[in-house]
Scaffold this motif. Structure first.
Motif, PDB file in Angstrom:
ATOM      1  N   PHE A  76      -7.947  -6.926  -0.886  1.00  0.00           N
ATOM      2  CA  PHE A  76      -6.440  -6.747  -1.802  1.00  0.00           C
ATOM      3  C   PHE A  76      -5.796  -8.442  -1.441  1.00  0.00           C
ATOM      4  CE2 PHE A  76      -2.251  -6.027  -0.222  1.00  0.00           C
ATOM      5  CZ  PHE A  76      -1.578  -5.487  -1.238  1.00  0.00           C
ATOM      6  N   GLU A  77      -5.586  -8.932   0.140  1.00  0.00           N
ATOM      7  CA  GLU A  77      -5.695 -10.722  -0.009  1.00  0.00           C
ATOM      8  C   GLU A  77      -6.290 -11.306   0.108  1.00  0.00           C
ATOM      9  OE1 GLU A  77      -3.118 -13.384   3.217  1.00  0.00           O
ATOM     10  OE2 GLU A  77      -3.873 -12.064   3.761  1.00  0.00           O
ATOM     11  N   PRO A  78      -6.899 -12.190  -1.457  1.00  0.00           N
ATOM     12  CA  PRO A  78      -8.506 -12.981  -1.953  1.00  0.00           C
ATOM     13  C   PRO A  78      -9.137 -13.309  -1.183  1.00  0.00           C
ATOM     14  CG  PRO A  78      -6.277 -12.404  -3.754  1.00  0.00           C
ATOM     15  CD  PRO A  78      -5.904 -12.541  -2.196  1.00  0.00           C
ATOM     16  N   ILE A  79      -9.654 -13.847  -0.744  1.00  0.00           N
ATOM     17  CA  ILE A  79     -10.971 -14.828  -0.100  1.00  0.00           C
ATOM     18  C   ILE A  79     -10.148 -16.451  -0.613  1.00  0.00           C
ATOM     19  CG2 ILE A  79     -13.120 -15.767  -0.033  1.00  0.00           C
ATOM     20  CD1 ILE A  79     -14.396 -12.807  -0.259  1.00  0.00           C
ATOM     21  N   ALA A  80      -9.912 -16.370  -1.391  1.00  0.00           N
ATOM     22  CA  ALA A  80      -9.206 -17.565  -1.675  1.00  0.00           C
ATOM     23  C   ALA A  80      -7.932 -18.049  -0.985  1.00  0.00           C
ATOM     24  CB  ALA A  80      -9.018 -18.266  -3.330  1.00  0.00           C
ATOM     25  N   GLN A  81      -7.670 -16.892  -0.727  1.00  0.00           N
ATOM     26  CA  GLN A  81      -5.963 -16.784   0.336  1.00  0.00           C
ATOM     27  C   GLN A  81      -6.859 -16.729   1.302  1.00  0.00           C
ATOM     28  OE1 GLN A  81      -2.495 -15.895  -1.059  1.00  0.00           O
ATOM     29  NE2 GLN A  81      -2.616 -15.834  -3.328  1.00  0.00           N
ATOM     30  N   ALA A  82      -7.357 -16.201   2.211  1.00  0.00           N
ATOM     31  CA  ALA A  82      -7.569 -15.209   3.634  1.00  0.00           C
ATOM     32  C   ALA A  82      -9.509 -15.093   3.714  1.00  0.00           C
ATOM     33  CB  ALA A  82      -7.157 -14.385   3.829  1.00  0.00           C
ATOM     34  N   PRO A  83      -9.805 -16.489   3.900  1.00  0.00           N
ATOM     35  CA  PRO A  83     -11.277 -16.563   3.756  1.00  0.00           C
ATOM     36  C   PRO A  83     -11.904 -15.512   5.180  1.00  0.00           C
ATOM     37  CG  PRO A  83     -10.608 -18.477   3.901  1.00  0.00           C
ATOM     38  CD  PRO A  83      -9.537 -17.719   3.829  1.00  0.00           C
ATOM     39  N   LEU A  84     -11.052 -15.605   7.144  1.00  0.00           N
ATOM     40  CA  LEU A  84     -10.933 -15.297   7.700  1.00  0.00           C
ATOM     41  C   LEU A  84     -10.960 -13.755   7.371  1.00  0.00           C
ATOM     42  CD1 LEU A  84     -10.100 -17.194  10.305  1.00  0.00           C
ATOM     43  CD2 LEU A  84     -12.175 -16.720   9.997  1.00  0.00           C
ATOM     44  N   ARG A  85     -10.903 -13.153   6.474  1.00  0.00           N
ATOM     45  CA  ARG A  85     -10.014 -11.942   6.315  1.00  0.00           C
ATOM     46  C   ARG A  85     -10.979 -11.368   4.992  1.00  0.00           C
ATOM     47  NH1 ARG A  85      -4.873  -8.439   4.305  1.00  0.00           N
ATOM     48  NH2 ARG A  85      -5.689  -7.113   5.555  1.00  0.00           N
ATOM     49  N   THR A  86     -11.959 -12.089   5.082  1.00  0.00           N
ATOM     50  CA  THR A  86     -13.185 -11.260   4.157  1.00  0.00           C
ATOM     51  C   THR A  86     -14.168 -10.377   4.547  1.00  0.00           C
ATOM     52  OG1 THR A  86     -13.402 -13.970   3.122  1.00  0.00           O
ATOM     53  CG2 THR A  86     -15.538 -12.262   2.746  1.00  0.00           C
ATOM     54  N   PHE A  87     -14.017 -10.423   5.869  1.00  0.00           N
ATOM     55  CA  PHE A  87     -14.566  -9.135   5.852  1.00  0.00           C
ATOM     56  C   PHE A  87     -14.353  -7.690   7.187  1.00  0.00           C
ATOM     57  CE2 PHE A  87     -18.376 -12.087   6.216  1.00  0.00           C
ATOM     58  CZ  PHE A  87     -19.065 -10.696   4.931  1.00  0.00           C
ATOM     59  N   ASP A  88     -12.432  -8.150   7.210  1.00  0.00           N
ATOM     60  CA  ASP A  88     -11.534  -6.968   7.191  1.00  0.00           C
ATOM     61  C   ASP A  88     -11.652  -5.707   6.883  1.00  0.00           C
ATOM     62  OD1 ASP A  88      -9.117  -5.770   8.662  1.00  0.00           O
ATOM     63  OD2 ASP A  88      -7.942  -7.717   8.203  1.00  0.00           O
ATOM     64  N   TRP A  89     -12.015  -4.577   7.527  1.00  0.00           N
ATOM     65  CA  TRP A  89     -11.642  -3.693   6.733  1.00  0.00           C
ATOM     66  C   TRP A  89     -10.524  -3.120   5.993  1.00  0.00           C
ATOM     67  CZ3 TRP A  89     -13.465   0.368   4.086  1.00  0.00           C
ATOM     68  CH2 TRP A  89     -13.219   1.720   4.107  1.00  0.00           C
ATOM     69  N   GLN A  90      -9.308  -3.274   7.162  1.00  0.00           N
ATOM     70  CA  GLN A  90      -8.344  -3.246   6.160  1.00  0.00           C
ATOM     71  C   GLN A  90      -8.133  -3.904   5.370  1.00  0.00           C
ATOM     72  OE1 GLN A  90      -6.350  -0.799   8.160  1.00  0.00           O
ATOM     73  NE2 GLN A  90      -8.010  -0.965   8.897  1.00  0.00           N
ATOM     74  N   ASN A  91      -8.434  -4.815   4.380  1.00  0.00           N
ATOM     75  CA  ASN A  91      -8.557  -5.596   3.216  1.00  0.00           C
ATOM     76  C   ASN A  91      -9.102  -5.565   2.672  1.00  0.00           C
ATOM     77  OD1 ASN A  91      -6.984  -7.999   2.153  1.00  0.00           O
ATOM     78  ND2 ASN A  91      -8.831  -9.236   2.847  1.00  0.00           N
ATOM     79  N   HIS A  92      -9.888  -4.213   2.001  1.00  0.00           N
ATOM     80  CA  HIS A  92     -10.892  -4.018   1.195  1.00  0.00           C
ATOM     81  C   HIS A  92     -10.498  -2.523   0.220  1.00  0.00           C
ATOM     82  CE1 HIS A  92     -14.730  -5.472   3.958  1.00  0.00           C
ATOM     83  NE2 HIS A  92     -13.553  -6.342   3.131  1.00  0.00           N
ATOM     84  N   LEU A  93     -11.001  -1.915  -1.292  1.00  0.00           N
ATOM     85  CA  LEU A  93      -9.452  -1.454  -1.727  1.00  0.00           C
ATOM     86  C   LEU A  93     -11.243  -1.252  -2.504  1.00  0.00           C
ATOM     87  CD1 LEU A  93      -6.440  -1.613  -1.840  1.00  0.00           C
ATOM     88  CD2 LEU A  93      -7.210  -0.425  -0.432  1.00  0.00           C
ATOM     89  N   LEU A  94     -10.943   0.169  -3.477  1.00  0.00           N
ATOM     90  CA  LEU A  94     -11.978   0.413  -4.672  1.00  0.00           C
ATOM     91  C   LEU A  94     -11.835   0.209  -5.557  1.00  0.00           C
ATOM     92  CD1 LEU A  94     -15.145   0.994  -5.007  1.00  0.00           C
ATOM     93  CD2 LEU A  94     -14.565   3.389  -5.267  1.00  0.00           C
ATOM     94  N   ALA A  95     -12.360  -1.200  -6.479  1.00  0.00           N
ATOM     95  CA  ALA A  95     -11.430  -0.919  -7.691  1.00  0.00           C
ATOM     96  C   ALA A  95     -12.675  -1.583  -8.876  1.00  0.00           C
ATOM     97  CB  ALA A  95     -10.846  -2.601  -7.445  1.00  0.00           C
ATOM     98  N   CYS A  96     -11.966  -1.170  -9.970  1.00  0.00           N
ATOM     99  CA  CYS A  96     -12.562  -1.039 -11.576  1.00  0.00           C
ATOM    100  C   CYS A  96     -12.932  -2.629 -11.579  1.00  0.00           C
ATOM    101  CB  CYS A  96     -11.686  -0.508 -12.639  1.00  0.00           C
ATOM    102  SG  CYS A  96     -10.995  -0.796 -13.026  1.00  0.00           S
ATOM    103  N   ALA A  97     -13.798  -2.924 -12.608  1.00  0.00           N
ATOM    104  CA  ALA A  97     -13.778  -3.971 -13.550  1.00  0.00           C
ATOM    105  C   ALA A  97     -13.126  -5.108 -13.916  1.00  0.00           C
ATOM    106  CB  ALA A  97     -15.512  -4.573 -13.723  1.00  0.00           C
ATOM    107  N   HIS A  98     -12.153  -4.046 -14.477  1.00  0.00           N
ATOM    108  CA  HIS A  98     -11.214  -4.351 -14.919  1.00  0.00           C
ATOM    109  C   HIS A  98      -9.801  -4.896 -14.520  1.00  0.00           C
ATOM    110  CE1 HIS A  98      -9.004  -5.352 -18.855  1.00  0.00           C
ATOM    111  NE2 HIS A  98      -7.531  -4.923 -18.678  1.00  0.00           N
ATOM    112  N   CYS A  99      -9.825  -3.978 -13.399  1.00  0.00           N
ATOM    113  CA  CYS A  99      -8.313  -4.296 -12.502  1.00  0.00           C
ATOM    114  C   CYS A  99      -9.058  -5.650 -11.558  1.00  0.00           C
ATOM    115  CB  CYS A  99      -8.222  -2.840 -11.753  1.00  0.00           C
ATOM    116  SG  CYS A  99      -7.255  -1.520 -12.479  1.00  0.00           S
ATOM    117  N   ASN A 100      -9.570  -5.510 -10.903  1.00  0.00           N
ATOM    118  CA  ASN A 100     -10.352  -6.753 -10.042  1.00  0.00           C
ATOM    119  C   ASN A 100     -11.084  -7.607 -11.050  1.00  0.00           C
ATOM    120  OD1 ASN A 100     -11.803  -7.157  -7.560  1.00  0.00           O
ATOM    121  ND2 ASN A 100     -13.583  -7.108  -8.229  1.00  0.00           N
TER     122      ASN A 100
END
Length: 241
Positions: A76-100
């Motif tokens: 949700f908050e991209p790795i490029a902006q928040a690398p320390l949230r890369t493995f944050d469960w609260q930061n993960h959502l399921l998206a289709c390839a088009h949206c993502n």
């Protein structure tokens, strides 16, 4: 978009994610270190994807557009902006390839005054507070600046297949309600399952929400569909709100 409930992680997976975050911190938090660690995390990603699929709307639909199959773990908050949230469960959502990959990518608009995120997170809030879906047209109307940003980033009104799909799904929901009302036994259960697992779950949620205003519900649904909806809500609490 509809609100979603995020389950708690199993202790072992939570520990794996914490270790991965510690590794990024040790390597020096950066886009490169976050993405490198994410590429290597095969087993945790498989477990996260399974959990996201289970909490996704409909038949594992994208948590943003609600139409396509959810295939990607989106940060949700991209790795490029928040690398320390890369493995944050609260930061993960399921998206289709088009949206993502085609729409969001590393886009993450923020309020210029406060720095707060402008995209709606369906696991933290009710998207209906920011977006109003018009069933007759299939289009969204922004209620807030955050709703406007969400519509723009994911192209919720720009993609004709989404707008037309929501409009047609409204007709499907009405037909299913009337057909369910006349069915019984296994057939009735199949219609309930179809309602629970349809694409564009936001359409069903909007229909259910109409019951809070009887005059509006009558105008939009008509007395027959509204009667079937009331009957279903009385029979199955999952359709009461």
């Amino acid at each position: 978009m509809i609100p979603l409930q995020r389950p708690a992680l199993q202790p072992r997976l939570a520990a794996d994610l914490e270790r991965a975050t510690a590794g990024i911190r040790t390597a020096g938090p950066s886009t490169a270190s976050g993405r490198a660690a994410w590429r290597k995390a095969v087993r945790p990603k498989a477990q996260l994807r399974l959990m996201l699929r289970q909490m996704a709307p409909g038949l594992e639909r994208c948590m943003y557009c609600g139409d396509n199959l959810g295939t990607d773990i989106d940060h949700f908050e991209p790795i490029a902006q928040a690398p320390l949230r890369t493995f944050d469960w609260q930061n993960h959502l399921l998206a289709c390839a088009h949206c993502n990959s085609n729409r969001k990518r590393d886009r993450f608009p923020r309020d210029p005054a406060t720095g707060d995120a402008l995209l709606v997170d369906p696991c933290r809030e009710d998207p209906a507070d920011h977006l109003r879906l018009y069933l007759d047209s299939g289009a969204y109307d922004p209620l807030t600046v955050r709703g406007e940003a969400t519509i723009e980033v994911f192209g919720l009104n720009e993609r004709p297949e989404l707008v037309r799909g929501r409009r047609l799904m409204f007709a499907v929901v009405k037909a299913l309600l009337l057909t369910w009302q006349m069915a019984d036994g296994a057939a009735a259960e199949e219609y309930v399952a179809a309602l629970r697992e349809i694409h564009h779950a936001d359409v069903l949620r909007t229909v259910l929400g109409l019951r809070r205003s009887r005059p509006l519900a009558l105008a939009v649904l008509g007395p027959d569909v509204l009667g079937a909806l009331d009957q279903l809500a009385a029979a199955d609490p999952r359709f009461s709100t």
